[in-house]
Design a protein around this motif. Structure first.
Motif, short mmCIF file in Angstrom:
data_model
loop_
_atom_site.label_atom_id
_atom_site.label_comp_id
_atom_site.label_asym_id
_atom_site.label_seq_id
_atom_site.Cartn_x
_atom_site.Cartn_y
_atom_site.Cartn_z
N ALA A 68 69.42 -6.44 -24.85
CA ALA A 68 69.39 -5.65 -23.62
C ALA A 68 70.54 -4.64 -23.58
N PHE A 69 71.70 -5.03 -24.11
CA PHE A 69 72.83 -4.10 -24.18
C PHE A 69 72.50 -2.94 -25.11
N ASN A 70 71.91 -3.25 -26.26
CA ASN A 70 71.63 -2.23 -27.26
C ASN A 70 70.52 -1.27 -26.85
N LEU A 106 80.15 -12.22 -20.26
CA LEU A 106 79.51 -12.09 -18.96
C LEU A 106 78.65 -13.32 -18.66
N ILE A 107 77.98 -13.83 -19.66
CA ILE A 107 77.24 -15.09 -19.48
C ILE A 107 78.20 -16.20 -19.06
N GLN A 108 79.35 -16.28 -19.73
CA GLN A 108 80.32 -17.33 -19.40
C GLN A 108 80.83 -17.21 -17.99
N ARG A 109 81.05 -16.01 -17.52
CA ARG A 109 81.59 -15.82 -16.17
C ARG A 109 80.57 -16.12 -15.08
N LEU A 110 79.28 -15.91 -15.38
CA LEU A 110 78.26 -16.07 -14.35
C LEU A 110 77.44 -17.34 -14.49
N ALA A 146 69.41 -9.37 -17.89
CA ALA A 146 69.23 -10.26 -19.03
C ALA A 146 70.04 -11.54 -18.87
N VAL A 147 71.25 -11.44 -18.33
CA VAL A 147 72.10 -12.61 -18.14
C VAL A 147 71.51 -13.55 -17.09
N LEU A 148 71.12 -13.01 -15.95
CA LEU A 148 70.72 -13.86 -14.82
C LEU A 148 69.27 -14.33 -14.89
N LEU A 149 68.41 -13.55 -15.52
CA LEU A 149 66.99 -13.88 -15.52
C LEU A 149 66.53 -14.52 -16.83
N ASP A 150 67.45 -14.73 -17.74
CA ASP A 150 67.09 -15.34 -19.02
C ASP A 150 66.50 -16.74 -18.80
N PRO A 151 65.52 -17.14 -19.61
CA PRO A 151 64.95 -18.49 -19.47
C PRO A 151 65.99 -19.61 -19.52
N GLU A 152 67.04 -19.41 -20.31
CA GLU A 152 68.07 -20.46 -20.40
C GLU A 152 68.84 -20.58 -19.10
N ALA A 153 69.04 -19.46 -18.41
CA ALA A 153 69.74 -19.49 -17.12
C ALA A 153 68.88 -20.09 -16.02
#
Length: 574
Positions: free
Chosen positions: A352-354, A332-336, A370-377
């Motif tokens: 976050a998944f767990n 999902l990270i890769q797709r977005l 978690a994917v979109l708001l992560d500091p790395e994103a």
């Protein structure tokens, strides 16, 4: 006219381009409610226009200037909250009028789904849901390139099922994927008969293999950060052929949706006219009663087996496998966001998944946040990291053009067509992947490339070739110039509105800066901006001829848009 400028445009563009590359038994209307932690009012600062544009390019089918401006008055968390509360836009109702108008012997056409897809992508207010659904369609793959070639009701219903579950829970998602008749046809577990030793028949193993390999746990055991678990220095396989054989028995006995579940209902789709939009049901008389062993679970042999009960056991086992969080989360990270997320990024998404903060596993809302708001994103530092980002796949380039320039449909239905051809179109059409492995694999490495030397992956590069590079440049030039879609009365159906950009066209600097913000989140390099500006300045605006001046402004907008959309900074989404 714009066309005489084509050679000038491509002369500037190609070096940049080559540098990068409904019925009572249909699905429920809402995802199952799951416990979630209370959402507190966000205290995040408002983003800058460039930060807003960048975020929206990851979370939608492309930003409009109005959406960028609105987000600068809010913040990312609040925007996600608002989107998750927005009612789902459905594509299936756009197909139904065509279905009801069919005459005996006629079939639906793929173009009817393409039109529904592009209309939804370009205009739907629930952009985050639709964008995530598109990402899911490239993980839980079905394709109309095969047995589903005329099953557009099934395709649209599958699209809506993914969108419905995009904000639900992963456990429900994988079961609805497994029960969907489109998946049943595509991976051949619809009408999958139990074994018959006398006839030498064994259950079809296709779906059992792919639900593990591609949809849930992958081929090798993973740590929570997505790195490989090792035993004696070697990767550990997640399953064996015996696991496939055992799980294949679980997927026997499922067929067309029916209340009676009689023998003839199992075999005959004609008895179930809405079978394309009804979940498959279990017919126990055709379900294997022998012992089923898979992934450490044993379902004992039974004289009275229950297909539904066995499926629940299998789905629960797959859902609770420790691989699911990192395997699904990384994709999902890769797709977005980015093709090569750091292990720390993957670990945070896995966490976050767990656990969504309320003790719930598989909460898709928690995963998306978690994917979109992560500091790395969100970090500006990622923009300077040569390994961060992803190649923008062709479908998303066209959808962004539609949304950036407020494209509308003359006919009202976004009359679109197949865009598979890499030589004169996108080389990609929605829901037409050539295989169950999607248009490209998540681990694809372009051979002999710098990506390979750095031990990285570039999934979307699997559909990039010399033909597709030139084909895209020519296609998008034609689209920018004259719109896209089927033509009627010498005009293509989907037309942009360049009026906002034409108001800036007298100033090259303002025009290029505006398009840079809209399309690349202000990421054009100084060299690219210089080259684009020089090309735009070649188009003079006459002082004493209003008609010619208007044409010149329009051509400036089109040229600046074209050169931006073939630039490295555009083709690689950061």
């Amino acid at each position: 006219m714009f066309r005489p400028l084509q050679l000038l445009a491509l002369a500037v563009a190609l070096p940049l381009l080559l540098a990068s590359c409904a019925s009572h038994m249909s699905w429920p209307s809402e995802p199952r409610a799951i416990p979630r932690p209370a959402r507190l009012a966000s205290t995040e600062p408002a983003p800058t226009p460039a930060e807003a544009s960048r975020f929206l390019q990851q979370a939608t089918f492309g930003p409009s200037m109005g959406e960028i401006e609105a987000l600068t008055r809010s913040n990312f968390s609040s925007w996600v909250d608002q989107q998750m509360a927005t009612k789902q836009t459905l594509t299936a109702p756009l197909i139904e009028p065509y279905y009801k108008a069919l005459k005996k012997g006629e079939n639906l056409k793929q173009d009817q789904y393409f039109s529904a897809f592009w209309k939804t992508s370009a205009t739907a207010p629930d952009q985050l849901r639709q964008r995530v659904a598109f990402a899911l369609s490239e993980i839980f793959v079905i394709s109309m390139d095969g047995m589903l070639d005329v099953k557009m009701r099934a395709i649209a219903n599958y699209h809506d099922m993914l969108a419905r579950n995009a904000f639900g829970d992963f456990r429900t998602l994988i079961e609805e994927v497994s029960r969907h008749p489109a998946m049943g046809v595509y991976l051949s577990h619809l009408r999958n008969l139990k074994e018959d030793p006398v006839k030498g028949r064994v259950p079809d193993e296709n779906y059992a293999r792919e639900v593990m390999q591609l949809f849930t746990i992958g081929l090798q055991e993973l740590n929570p950060d997505g790195t490989l678990k090792l035993r004696n220095g070697e990767p550990i396989e997640t399953y064996t052929n015996e696991d496939i054989t055992g799980l294949a028995k679980v997927f026997t006995g499922f067929s067309y949706g029916s209340f009676e579940r009689a023998d003839q209902d199992f075999h005959n789709a004609g008895r179930n006219p809405d079978w394309e939009i009804r979940p498959m049901v279990g017919y126990n008389q055709f379900h294997s009663g022998s012992e089923k062993r898979f992934l450490g679970v044993t379902i004992p042999a039974s004289q009275f087996p229950s297909a539904d009960d066995d499926l629940k056991i299998a789905m629960d086992r797959l859902f609770n496998h420790p691989n699911v969080g990192p395997f699904f989360g990384r994709q999902l990270i890769q797709r977005l966001v980015t093709s090569n997320p750091s292990p720390a990024y993957v670990r945070r998404v896995t966490e976050a998944f767990n656990n969504n903060g309320a003790g719930v596993r598989g909460d898709m809302q928690a995963v998306i946040r978690a994917v979109l708001l992560d500091p790395e994103a969100r970090s500006a530092a990622s923009l300077k990291d040569a390994g961060f980002g992803k190649v923008r796949e062709p479908i998303l380039r066209l959808s962004q053009w539609m949304r950036a320039f407020n494209a509308t449909s003359i006919a009202g239905n976004f009359d679109m067509y197949n865009t598979d051809n890499p030589g004169n179109a996108l080389g990609q059409s929605p829901m037409r992947s050539p295989t169950v492995f999607n248009f490209y694999r998540p681990g694809y490495v372009p051979p002999g490339s710098m990506v390979a030397k750095r031990n990285m992956v570039a999934p979307e590069m699997q559909i990039v070739s010399e033909s597709s590079v030139a084909g895209y440049a020519n296609f998008i030039q034609s689209v920018i110039d004259g719109g896209v879609g089927r033509a009627a009365n010498n005009k293509r159906d989907i037309q942009p509105d360049y009026s906002a950009q034409m108001a800036l066209a007298d100033s090259t600097d303002r025009l290029v800066a505006h398009i840079d913000l809209l399309l690349t989140a202000s990421q054009l390099s100084p060299e690219s901006r210089r080259r684009i500006s020089e090309a735009v300045n070649e188009i003079r605006i006459p002082a004493n001829n209003p008609t010619q001046a208007e044409n010149a402004r329009r051509n400036r907008v089109k040229l600046a848009t074209l050169l931006t959309m073939v630039s490295p900074e555009y083709l690689v989404q950061k």
